[in-house]
Design a protein around this motif. Structure first.
Motif, PDB file in Angstrom:
ATOM      1  N   ILE A  51      54.574  21.307  18.107  1.00 50.45           N
ATOM      2  CA  ILE A  51      53.992  22.648  17.993  1.00 50.45           C
ATOM      3  C   ILE A  51      54.829  23.687  18.752  1.00 50.45           C
ATOM      4  O   ILE A  51      55.027  24.799  18.258  1.00 50.45           O
ATOM      5  CB  ILE A  51      52.507  22.674  18.444  1.00 50.45           C
ATOM      6  CG1 ILE A  51      51.833  23.971  17.981  1.00 50.45           C
ATOM      7  CG2 ILE A  51      52.353  22.492  19.923  1.00 50.45           C
ATOM      8  CD1 ILE A  51      51.585  24.076  16.528  1.00 50.45           C
ATOM      9  N   GLU A 109      51.269  17.560  17.798  1.00 50.93           N
ATOM     10  CA  GLU A 109      51.225  18.228  19.105  1.00 50.93           C
ATOM     11  C   GLU A 109      52.599  18.326  19.752  1.00 50.93           C
ATOM     12  O   GLU A 109      52.939  19.337  20.349  1.00 50.93           O
ATOM     13  CB  GLU A 109      50.252  17.481  20.031  1.00 50.93           C
ATOM     14  CG  GLU A 109      49.907  18.238  21.292  1.00 50.93           C
ATOM     15  CD  GLU A 109      49.148  19.542  21.028  1.00 50.93           C
ATOM     16  OE1 GLU A 109      49.386  20.500  21.788  1.00 50.93           O
ATOM     17  OE2 GLU A 109      48.336  19.609  20.088  1.00 50.93           O
ATOM     18  N   LYS A 123      48.408  29.900  23.038  1.00 54.65           N
ATOM     19  CA  LYS A 123      47.263  29.465  22.231  1.00 54.65           C
ATOM     20  C   LYS A 123      46.177  30.517  22.356  1.00 54.65           C
ATOM     21  O   LYS A 123      45.966  31.084  23.418  1.00 54.65           O
ATOM     22  CB  LYS A 123      46.771  28.121  22.766  1.00 54.65           C
ATOM     23  CG  LYS A 123      45.535  27.571  22.117  1.00 54.65           C
ATOM     24  CD  LYS A 123      45.903  26.566  21.058  1.00 54.65           C
ATOM     25  CE  LYS A 123      44.685  25.903  20.437  1.00 54.65           C
ATOM     26  NZ  LYS A 123      43.973  26.708  19.487  1.00 54.65           N
ATOM     27  N   ASP A 171      40.435  27.772  17.325  1.00 55.49           N
ATOM     28  CA  ASP A 171      41.194  26.570  16.971  1.00 55.49           C
ATOM     29  C   ASP A 171      42.335  26.902  16.020  1.00 55.49           C
ATOM     30  O   ASP A 171      42.169  27.689  15.081  1.00 55.49           O
ATOM     31  CB  ASP A 171      40.286  25.528  16.304  1.00 55.49           C
ATOM     32  CG  ASP A 171      39.390  24.823  17.310  1.00 55.49           C
ATOM     33  OD1 ASP A 171      39.643  24.947  18.521  1.00 55.49           O
ATOM     34  OD2 ASP A 171      38.434  24.140  16.865  1.00 55.49           O
ATOM     35  N   ASN A 172      43.482  26.281  16.264  1.00 54.34           N
ATOM     36  CA  ASN A 172      44.667  26.376  15.404  1.00 54.34           C
ATOM     37  C   ASN A 172      45.276  27.781  15.337  1.00 54.34           C
ATOM     38  O   ASN A 172      46.048  28.061  14.430  1.00 54.34           O
ATOM     39  CB  ASN A 172      44.369  25.874  13.984  1.00 54.34           C
ATOM     40  CG  ASN A 172      43.913  24.441  13.962  1.00 54.34           C
ATOM     41  OD1 ASN A 172      44.444  23.608  14.698  1.00 54.34           O
ATOM     42  ND2 ASN A 172      42.924  24.145  13.152  1.00 54.34           N
ATOM     43  N   GLN A 173      44.920  28.660  16.263  1.00 57.48           N
ATOM     44  CA  GLN A 173      45.499  30.002  16.249  1.00 57.48           C
ATOM     45  C   GLN A 173      46.389  30.208  17.467  1.00 57.48           C
ATOM     46  O   GLN A 173      46.046  29.813  18.582  1.00 57.48           O
ATOM     47  CB  GLN A 173      44.408  31.074  16.222  1.00 57.48           C
ATOM     48  CG  GLN A 173      43.790  31.245  14.861  1.00 57.48           C
ATOM     49  CD  GLN A 173      42.915  32.478  14.789  1.00 57.48           C
ATOM     50  OE1 GLN A 173      42.933  33.345  15.665  1.00 57.48           O
ATOM     51  NE2 GLN A 173      42.116  32.556  13.736  1.00 57.48           N
ATOM     52  N   TYR A 174      47.521  30.859  17.210  1.00 53.72           N
ATOM     53  CA  TYR A 174      48.515  31.101  18.247  1.00 53.72           C
ATOM     54  C   TYR A 174      49.035  32.525  18.115  1.00 53.72           C
ATOM     55  O   TYR A 174      49.087  33.071  17.011  1.00 53.72           O
ATOM     56  CB  TYR A 174      49.697  30.135  18.101  1.00 53.72           C
ATOM     57  CG  TYR A 174      49.286  28.695  18.205  1.00 53.72           C
ATOM     58  CD1 TYR A 174      49.329  28.025  19.422  1.00 53.72           C
ATOM     59  CD2 TYR A 174      48.843  27.995  17.083  1.00 53.72           C
ATOM     60  CE1 TYR A 174      48.945  26.699  19.523  1.00 53.72           C
ATOM     61  CE2 TYR A 174      48.456  26.671  17.167  1.00 53.72           C
ATOM     62  CZ  TYR A 174      48.507  26.031  18.388  1.00 53.72           C
ATOM     63  OH  TYR A 174      48.127  24.725  18.488  1.00 53.72           O
ATOM     64  N   HIS A 179      47.850  31.093  12.112  1.00 53.15           N
ATOM     65  CA  HIS A 179      46.957  29.945  11.975  1.00 53.15           C
ATOM     66  C   HIS A 179      47.850  28.788  11.534  1.00 53.15           C
ATOM     67  O   HIS A 179      48.495  28.860  10.484  1.00 53.15           O
ATOM     68  CB  HIS A 179      45.872  30.223  10.929  1.00 53.15           C
ATOM     69  CG  HIS A 179      44.928  29.077  10.764  1.00 53.15           C
ATOM     70  ND1 HIS A 179      43.782  28.959  11.522  1.00 53.15           N
ATOM     71  CD2 HIS A 179      44.959  27.989   9.961  1.00 53.15           C
ATOM     72  CE1 HIS A 179      43.153  27.858  11.175  1.00 53.15           C
ATOM     73  NE2 HIS A 179      43.851  27.252  10.231  1.00 53.15           N
ATOM     74  N   ILE A 180      47.903  27.730  12.344  1.00 56.03           N
ATOM     75  CA  ILE A 180      48.809  26.609  12.082  1.00 56.03           C
ATOM     76  C   ILE A 180      48.017  25.309  12.079  1.00 56.03           C
ATOM     77  O   ILE A 180      47.249  25.036  12.997  1.00 56.03           O
ATOM     78  CB  ILE A 180      49.917  26.548  13.150  1.00 56.03           C
ATOM     79  CG1 ILE A 180      50.726  27.843  13.103  1.00 56.03           C
ATOM     80  CG2 ILE A 180      50.808  25.336  12.936  1.00 56.03           C
ATOM     81  CD1 ILE A 180      51.705  27.998  14.226  1.00 56.03           C
ATOM     82  N   GLU A 181      48.223  24.525  11.023  1.00 56.11           N
ATOM     83  CA  GLU A 181      47.565  23.223  10.903  1.00 56.11           C
ATOM     84  C   GLU A 181      48.596  22.161  10.537  1.00 56.11           C
ATOM     85  O   GLU A 181      49.652  22.467   9.976  1.00 56.11           O
ATOM     86  CB  GLU A 181      46.494  23.267   9.805  1.00 56.11           C
ATOM     87  CG  GLU A 181      45.303  24.139  10.118  1.00 56.11           C
ATOM     88  CD  GLU A 181      44.270  24.135   8.994  1.00 56.11           C
ATOM     89  OE1 GLU A 181      44.246  23.189   8.192  1.00 56.11           O
ATOM     90  OE2 GLU A 181      43.495  25.096   8.938  1.00 56.11           O
ATOM     91  N   ASN A 182      48.250  20.919  10.823  1.00 57.21           N
ATOM     92  CA  ASN A 182      49.027  19.742  10.427  1.00 57.21           C
ATOM     93  C   ASN A 182      50.418  19.685  11.059  1.00 57.21           C
ATOM     94  O   ASN A 182      51.349  19.152  10.469  1.00 57.21           O
ATOM     95  CB  ASN A 182      49.147  19.646   8.898  1.00 57.21           C
ATOM     96  CG  ASN A 182      47.804  19.646   8.217  1.00 57.21           C
ATOM     97  OD1 ASN A 182      46.821  19.147   8.751  1.00 57.21           O
ATOM     98  ND2 ASN A 182      47.750  20.221   7.036  1.00 57.21           N
TER      99      ASN A 182
END
Length: 163
Positions: free
Chosen positions: A102, A99, A55, A59-62, A93-96
C-alpha cells in the motif's frame, strides 16, 4: 465434482478510485515584477517534489499530497525571478492492495494520477504571473520513491533520525 479449493483463483485486481482532488496551498511570488532585473533574462528552472500520504478515518480511503516547489533564477546574475509553491492533494479509495504494497502504491500510483492536474496548474499560474507557461517534465515517481527509501536506509544505518 471438483473441489473448489483446488481450482486456481484469478488474482484480485487492485481497485483505485479518485474521490476528490484539490489545491491545499499555493503561493506564487513574481520577484521579477517586484524588484526588476537588469539586462537579459535567461531563466534557470529548479523543480523540487515532495510526497506524503495518510490514512483517512473511512475504510480504504487515503489522502495523498504532492508538494511542488518551482523556482526560477536568472542565469545572468542569479537573481530570483519567481517562486511557486503548490500543495496538491487527492483523496483515493483503494481496495485489493496487499498491506505490504500500500505504501509504494500511495507514493507512486496516486501521484501519477494527480500529476497532469499539477502540470496544468503550474502552466496556468506561471503564464498568469507574466512568464511563459511552464510545462513541467514528467516526474518519475518510481525513481523518486526508490531514492527516498535509499535515503531513509542510509540515515538509519548512520543512526540519524529519519524524517
Amino acid at each position: 465434482m471438483a473441489d473448489e479449493a483446488q481450482q486456481p483463483q484469478a488474482p484480485v485486481q487492485p481497485k483505485m478510485q479518485v474521490l476528490g482532488q484539490f489545491i491545499r496551498d499555493m503561493s506564487f511570488e513574481n520577484i521579477l515584477a517586484q524588484k526588476g532585473v537588469q539586462g537579459e533574462v535567461q531563466p534557470d528552472i529548479n523543480v523540487e517534489v515532495a510526497l506524503d500520504a495518510k490514512k483517512r478515518p473511512t475504510d480504504n480511503q487515503y489522502e495523498v499530497m504532492t508538494k511542488f516547489t518551482v523556482s526560477s533564477k536568472n542565469k545572468n546574475g542569479g537573481e530570483q525571478l519567481f517562486l511557486l509553491e503548490l500543495e496538491y492533494a487527492g483523496i483515493f479509495h483503494i481496495e485489493n492492495v496487499p498491506e505490504d504494497q500500500i505504501h509504494p502504491f500511495l507514493m507512486i500510483e496516486c501521484p501519477r494520477m494527480l500529476f497532469p492536474f499539477v502540470r496544468r496548474i503550474v502552466s496556468d499560474v506561471t503564464r498568469d504571473g507574466g512568464f511563459p507557461p511552464l510545462n513541467l517534465d514528467t516526474v518519475d515517481f518510481l525513481a523518486l520513491y526508490r531514492r527516498e527509501i535509499e535515503r531513509r536506509a542510509e540515515a538509519e544505518k548512520e543512526g540519524q533520525p529519519v524524517s
